[in-house]
Design an enzyme around this catalytic site. Sequence first.
Site, mmCIF file in Angstrom:
data_model
loop_
_atom_site.group_PDB
_atom_site.id
_atom_site.type_symbol
_atom_site.label_atom_id
_atom_site.label_comp_id
_atom_site.label_asym_id
_atom_site.label_seq_id
_atom_site.Cartn_x
_atom_site.Cartn_y
_atom_site.Cartn_z
ATOM 1 N N ASP A 15 -12.592 0.470 4.200
ATOM 2 C CA ASP A 15 -11.402 0.751 3.398
ATOM 3 C C ASP A 15 -10.410 1.620 4.166
ATOM 4 O O ASP A 15 -9.264 1.775 3.743
ATOM 5 C CB ASP A 15 -11.782 1.478 2.104
ATOM 6 C CG ASP A 15 -12.594 0.618 1.168
ATOM 7 O OD1 ASP A 15 -12.290 -0.573 1.044
ATOM 8 O OD2 ASP A 15 -13.546 1.139 0.557
ATOM 9 N N ASP A 35 0.831 -1.205 0.000
ATOM 10 C CA ASP A 35 0.000 0.000 0.000
ATOM 11 C C ASP A 35 0.867 1.256 0.000
ATOM 12 O O ASP A 35 0.684 2.171 0.793
ATOM 13 C CB ASP A 35 -0.950 -0.012 1.198
ATOM 14 C CG ASP A 35 -2.137 0.929 1.011
ATOM 15 O OD1 ASP A 35 -2.290 1.480 -0.084
ATOM 16 O OD2 ASP A 35 -2.907 1.107 1.966
ATOM 17 N N ASP A 45 -2.783 -4.655 -4.945
ATOM 18 C CA ASP A 45 -2.091 -3.363 -5.068
ATOM 19 C C ASP A 45 -0.644 -3.465 -5.528
ATOM 20 O O ASP A 45 -0.041 -2.452 -5.869
ATOM 21 C CB ASP A 45 -2.085 -2.595 -3.736
ATOM 22 C CG ASP A 45 -3.303 -1.729 -3.541
ATOM 23 O OD1 ASP A 45 -4.129 -1.645 -4.445
ATOM 24 O OD2 ASP A 45 -3.428 -1.143 -2.463
#
Length: 328
Positions: free
Chosen positions: A302, A122, A161
Amino acid sequence: MRRIATGALMTAAAVVFSLALVPTAAADSAPAVPAPAGGDPLSRTHGLFADPGLPAARWVAAHPADPRAAAIRTAVSSRPMAHWFTGTSDADVGLAVANYTRSAEAAGRLPVLVAYNLPGRDACGAESAGGAAGPSAYRQWIAAFAAGIHDRPAIVILEPDALGDFGCMSRAQIDDRLALLNAATRTLAGYAPNTWTYLDAGHADWTGPATMAGRLRAAGIAQVRGFAVNVSNYIGTTESRRYAARLRAALHRPAAYVIDTGRNGNGGNGQWCNPGGRRLGRISTADPAALELWIANPGNSDGRCGVAPAVPAGVFDPALAQRLIGGG
């Protein structure tokens, strides 16, 4: 862009499992040569596994009198969805994965697992920042993860990701990440022969198909079944399928794909972090020609943003679940 919600945790009954399943060399390197491809995990099971230990199910069990519980049970917690494994979700990932896949095997169902523990994960959004302490730690972790699956049938979504974050990384960081993804694909191919692994490939509004195809090739997609799109995002299935088809064409090789349909019932509105007005998507289906899976767990936040500004990433919130059920 989109970030990832983590924290899906499972507490199946303990079973004895030994990391002796992991070859000694796996601590620092992936197998040099993958084992031959194993059987089709769909043919070895009878539908997808609905995990009673995921956050939504635990919330429903703990709040039977809550007026929202019945709707959440029916629409969310009883549905098959992925279990996320991170570096902090389990003290012993090999044991946790073994417990989970054994529980699914006992039920005759196919489990879906997400491996999410790359160092520096991330990199752009930081809502789910973290990951393994370094390359050696990650190689040990992914070896234990794969050995926990062993020869049981499974589907794995590998490192959401990971290939979309390049704009926030240096060239050296990108090279390190690609090396670790190659190690992960070889490890899963070598230790979990009855697993279908899908490398995360972002989503339709993030990275162009030609660029993402190059990244997938560099990450070792030739060693796994295919790629996943729309993980933890809200883009509609039709648009996601169009993107996946363009990406597959750009790869110039056969590749299957998975679409995350957990929260894309109303399509996307350009926001990735707890946007309002979204709905649940089509429920997971074990169709080998077009796998649509709830990879993100509906109702899990999220991050501290959008319509849930106080709910950390990965934490289940009944109000978020209720919004997805009703489109609020």
